[in-house]
Design a protein around this motif. Structure first.
Motif, PDB file in Angstrom:
ATOM      1  N   VAL A 118      13.165  81.396  30.510  1.00  0.00           N
ATOM      2  CA  VAL A 118      12.386  81.129  31.874  1.00  0.00           C
ATOM      3  C   VAL A 118      12.998  81.176  33.091  1.00  0.00           C
ATOM      4  O   VAL A 118      12.794  80.958  34.118  1.00  0.00           O
ATOM      5  CB  VAL A 118      11.366  79.906  31.800  1.00  0.00           C
ATOM      6  N   LEU A 119      14.523  81.060  32.906  1.00  0.00           N
ATOM      7  CA  LEU A 119      15.361  81.133  34.135  1.00  0.00           C
ATOM      8  C   LEU A 119      15.468  82.537  34.660  1.00  0.00           C
ATOM      9  O   LEU A 119      15.640  83.210  33.998  1.00  0.00           O
ATOM     10  CB  LEU A 119      16.829  80.397  33.740  1.00  0.00           C
ATOM     11  N   GLN A 120      15.722  82.363  35.934  1.00  0.00           N
ATOM     12  CA  GLN A 120      15.766  83.501  36.987  1.00  0.00           C
ATOM     13  C   GLN A 120      16.768  83.182  37.855  1.00  0.00           C
ATOM     14  O   GLN A 120      16.978  82.194  38.448  1.00  0.00           O
ATOM     15  CB  GLN A 120      14.529  83.811  37.531  1.00  0.00           C
ATOM     16  N   VAL A 121      17.419  84.295  38.295  1.00  0.00           N
ATOM     17  CA  VAL A 121      18.392  84.300  39.398  1.00  0.00           C
ATOM     18  C   VAL A 121      17.511  84.273  40.800  1.00  0.00           C
ATOM     19  O   VAL A 121      16.341  85.085  40.853  1.00  0.00           O
ATOM     20  CB  VAL A 121      19.196  85.393  39.464  1.00  0.00           C
ATOM     21  N   ASN A 122      17.512  83.240  41.729  1.00  0.00           N
ATOM     22  CA  ASN A 122      16.807  83.182  42.975  1.00  0.00           C
ATOM     23  C   ASN A 122      17.820  83.527  44.079  1.00  0.00           C
ATOM     24  O   ASN A 122      18.828  82.992  44.270  1.00  0.00           O
ATOM     25  CB  ASN A 122      16.326  81.762  43.305  1.00  0.00           C
ATOM     26  N   ASP A 157      20.775  81.163  43.351  1.00  0.00           N
ATOM     27  CA  ASP A 157      20.878  79.864  42.358  1.00  0.00           C
ATOM     28  C   ASP A 157      19.956  80.169  41.362  1.00  0.00           C
ATOM     29  O   ASP A 157      19.688  81.303  41.060  1.00  0.00           O
ATOM     30  CB  ASP A 157      20.510  78.595  43.467  1.00  0.00           C
ATOM     31  N   LEU A 158      19.779  79.195  40.406  1.00  0.00           N
ATOM     32  CA  LEU A 158      19.224  79.550  39.181  1.00  0.00           C
ATOM     33  C   LEU A 158      17.983  78.647  39.187  1.00  0.00           C
ATOM     34  O   LEU A 158      17.979  77.327  39.368  1.00  0.00           O
ATOM     35  CB  LEU A 158      20.128  79.055  37.844  1.00  0.00           C
ATOM     36  N   ARG A 159      16.757  78.968  39.149  1.00  0.00           N
ATOM     37  CA  ARG A 159      15.384  78.461  38.832  1.00  0.00           C
ATOM     38  C   ARG A 159      14.443  78.995  38.061  1.00  0.00           C
ATOM     39  O   ARG A 159      14.687  80.134  37.500  1.00  0.00           O
ATOM     40  CB  ARG A 159      14.668  78.773  40.159  1.00  0.00           C
ATOM     41  N   CYS A 160      13.600  77.930  37.257  1.00  0.00           N
ATOM     42  CA  CYS A 160      12.681  78.614  36.107  1.00  0.00           C
ATOM     43  C   CYS A 160      11.830  79.341  37.213  1.00  0.00           C
ATOM     44  O   CYS A 160      11.549  79.586  38.378  1.00  0.00           O
ATOM     45  CB  CYS A 160      12.176  77.465  35.741  1.00  0.00           C
ATOM     46  N   ALA A 161      10.991  80.178  36.125  1.00  0.00           N
ATOM     47  CA  ALA A 161       9.920  81.019  36.931  1.00  0.00           C
ATOM     48  C   ALA A 161       8.897  80.277  37.923  1.00  0.00           C
ATOM     49  O   ALA A 161       8.542  80.899  38.892  1.00  0.00           O
ATOM     50  CB  ALA A 161       9.241  81.910  35.844  1.00  0.00           C
ATOM     51  N   ASN A 162       8.461  79.204  37.413  1.00  0.00           N
ATOM     52  CA  ASN A 162       7.734  78.331  38.163  1.00  0.00           C
ATOM     53  C   ASN A 162       8.170  77.838  39.578  1.00  0.00           C
ATOM     54  O   ASN A 162       7.669  78.260  40.523  1.00  0.00           O
ATOM     55  CB  ASN A 162       6.940  77.121  37.576  1.00  0.00           C
ATOM     56  N   CYS A 163       9.512  77.566  39.349  1.00  0.00           N
ATOM     57  CA  CYS A 163       9.930  76.852  40.780  1.00  0.00           C
ATOM     58  C   CYS A 163      10.335  78.287  41.700  1.00  0.00           C
ATOM     59  O   CYS A 163      10.427  77.938  42.631  1.00  0.00           O
ATOM     60  CB  CYS A 163      11.376  76.259  40.237  1.00  0.00           C
ATOM     61  N   ASN A 164      10.872  79.202  41.020  1.00  0.00           N
ATOM     62  CA  ASN A 164      11.147  80.412  41.755  1.00  0.00           C
ATOM     63  C   ASN A 164       9.919  81.007  42.674  1.00  0.00           C
ATOM     64  O   ASN A 164      10.119  81.218  43.674  1.00  0.00           O
ATOM     65  CB  ASN A 164      11.692  81.456  40.754  1.00  0.00           C
ATOM     66  N   ILE A 165       8.741  81.193  42.023  1.00  0.00           N
ATOM     67  CA  ILE A 165       7.679  81.474  42.602  1.00  0.00           C
ATOM     68  C   ILE A 165       7.169  80.693  43.541  1.00  0.00           C
ATOM     69  O   ILE A 165       6.827  80.882  44.798  1.00  0.00           O
ATOM     70  CB  ILE A 165       6.425  81.960  41.559  1.00  0.00           C
ATOM     71  N   LEU A 166       7.173  79.186  43.362  1.00  0.00           N
ATOM     72  CA  LEU A 166       6.735  78.153  44.488  1.00  0.00           C
ATOM     73  C   LEU A 166       7.825  78.297  45.593  1.00  0.00           C
ATOM     74  O   LEU A 166       7.252  78.101  46.704  1.00  0.00           O
ATOM     75  CB  LEU A 166       6.941  76.813  43.733  1.00  0.00           C
ATOM     76  N   ARG A 216      25.264  84.433  29.682  1.00  0.00           N
ATOM     77  CA  ARG A 216      26.722  84.346  30.248  1.00  0.00           C
ATOM     78  C   ARG A 216      26.515  84.129  31.861  1.00  0.00           C
ATOM     79  O   ARG A 216      26.984  82.851  32.305  1.00  0.00           O
ATOM     80  CB  ARG A 216      27.613  85.398  29.998  1.00  0.00           C
ATOM     81  N   ALA A 217      25.490  84.766  32.538  1.00  0.00           N
ATOM     82  CA  ALA A 217      25.290  84.388  33.887  1.00  0.00           C
ATOM     83  C   ALA A 217      24.533  82.962  34.212  1.00  0.00           C
ATOM     84  O   ALA A 217      24.922  82.406  35.266  1.00  0.00           O
ATOM     85  CB  ALA A 217      24.549  85.730  34.455  1.00  0.00           C
ATOM     86  N   ILE A 218      23.781  82.992  33.472  1.00  0.00           N
ATOM     87  CA  ILE A 218      23.053  81.609  33.524  1.00  0.00           C
ATOM     88  C   ILE A 218      23.994  80.358  33.351  1.00  0.00           C
ATOM     89  O   ILE A 218      24.122  79.392  34.175  1.00  0.00           O
ATOM     90  CB  ILE A 218      22.032  81.551  32.225  1.00  0.00           C
ATOM     91  N   MET A 219      25.009  80.456  32.322  1.00  0.00           N
ATOM     92  CA  MET A 219      25.998  79.428  32.316  1.00  0.00           C
ATOM     93  C   MET A 219      26.892  79.419  33.537  1.00  0.00           C
ATOM     94  O   MET A 219      27.173  78.178  33.866  1.00  0.00           O
ATOM     95  CB  MET A 219      26.741  79.522  31.056  1.00  0.00           C
ATOM     96  N   VAL A 220      27.407  80.460  34.119  1.00  0.00           N
ATOM     97  CA  VAL A 220      28.049  80.437  35.567  1.00  0.00           C
ATOM     98  C   VAL A 220      27.281  79.782  36.645  1.00  0.00           C
ATOM     99  O   VAL A 220      27.869  78.897  37.384  1.00  0.00           O
ATOM    100  CB  VAL A 220      28.520  81.997  35.715  1.00  0.00           C
ATOM    101  N   LEU A 221      25.938  79.784  36.473  1.00  0.00           N
ATOM    102  CA  LEU A 221      25.050  79.398  37.511  1.00  0.00           C
ATOM    103  C   LEU A 221      24.499  77.884  37.075  1.00  0.00           C
ATOM    104  O   LEU A 221      23.840  77.279  37.808  1.00  0.00           O
ATOM    105  CB  LEU A 221      24.038  80.363  37.872  1.00  0.00           C
ATOM    106  N   GLY A 222      25.169  77.210  36.170  1.00  0.00           N
ATOM    107  CA  GLY A 222      24.854  75.781  35.921  1.00  0.00           C
ATOM    108  C   GLY A 222      24.067  75.523  34.744  1.00  0.00           C
ATOM    109  O   GLY A 222      23.851  74.307  34.085  1.00  0.00           O
ATOM    110  N   GLY A 223      23.259  76.590  34.202  1.00  0.00           N
ATOM    111  CA  GLY A 223      22.648  76.582  33.036  1.00  0.00           C
ATOM    112  C   GLY A 223      21.329  75.954  33.116  1.00  0.00           C
ATOM    113  O   GLY A 223      20.744  75.598  31.948  1.00  0.00           O
ATOM    114  N   LYS A 224      20.668  75.338  34.132  1.00  0.00           N
ATOM    115  CA  LYS A 224      19.391  74.935  34.572  1.00  0.00           C
ATOM    116  C   LYS A 224      18.727  75.030  35.620  1.00  0.00           C
ATOM    117  O   LYS A 224      19.710  75.300  36.690  1.00  0.00           O
ATOM    118  CB  LYS A 224      19.501  73.234  33.934  1.00  0.00           C
ATOM    119  N   CYS A 225      17.465  74.889  35.652  1.00  0.00           N
ATOM    120  CA  CYS A 225      16.840  75.234  37.095  1.00  0.00           C
ATOM    121  C   CYS A 225      17.478  74.192  38.075  1.00  0.00           C
ATOM    122  O   CYS A 225      17.411  73.099  37.487  1.00  0.00           O
ATOM    123  CB  CYS A 225      15.309  75.091  36.742  1.00  0.00           C
TER     124      CYS A 225
END
Length: 109
Positions: free
Chosen positions: A43-47, A82-91, A24-33
């Motif tokens: 793999v999506l995370q809150v950044n 914002d919403l990022r995948c694990a790779n983009c979040n650590i970068l 539900r939170a992912i959808m609020v944040l746009g559903g994609k990295c």
């Protein structure tokens, strides 16, 4: 045996509930990295754009679940996340200087 099965069912239901809250939170944040566009919720995370994610989690009662719950219920602002995948979040953390990478390909030879 019945008690073990009951415990397994309870644990499975708890995981489903947590996943539903996160989705539900992912959808609020746009559903994609926001960087690469991947939409796999596994793999999506809150950044936290200004840092402070760990501090926010420590200040809540039940880890990141309360952040997700606040996002989808609208009780937590989304202006600083914002919403990022694990790779983009650590970068992102490396680029901000929060993490240090001390090796180069020449140092491992």
């Amino acid at each position: 045996e019945l008690r073990r099965i009951h415990t397994e069912v309870q644990n499975r239901n708890k995981v489903k509930s947590k996943n539903r809250t996160k989705l539900r939170a992912i959808m609020v944040l746009g559903g994609k990295c926001v960087v690469c566009g991947i939409s796999d919720p596994r793999v999506l995370q809150v950044n936290h754009l200004n840092g402070g994610g760990a501090k926010e989690i420590r200040s809540t009662s039940d880890t990141s679940l309360s952040i997700y719950r606040g996002i989808y219920k609208g009780t937590r602002t989304t202006k600083d996340i914002d919403l990022r995948c694990a790779n983009c979040n650590i970068l992102y953390e490396y680029e901000r200087g929060k993490r240090k990478w001390l090796l180069t390909t020449s140092t491992i030879q």
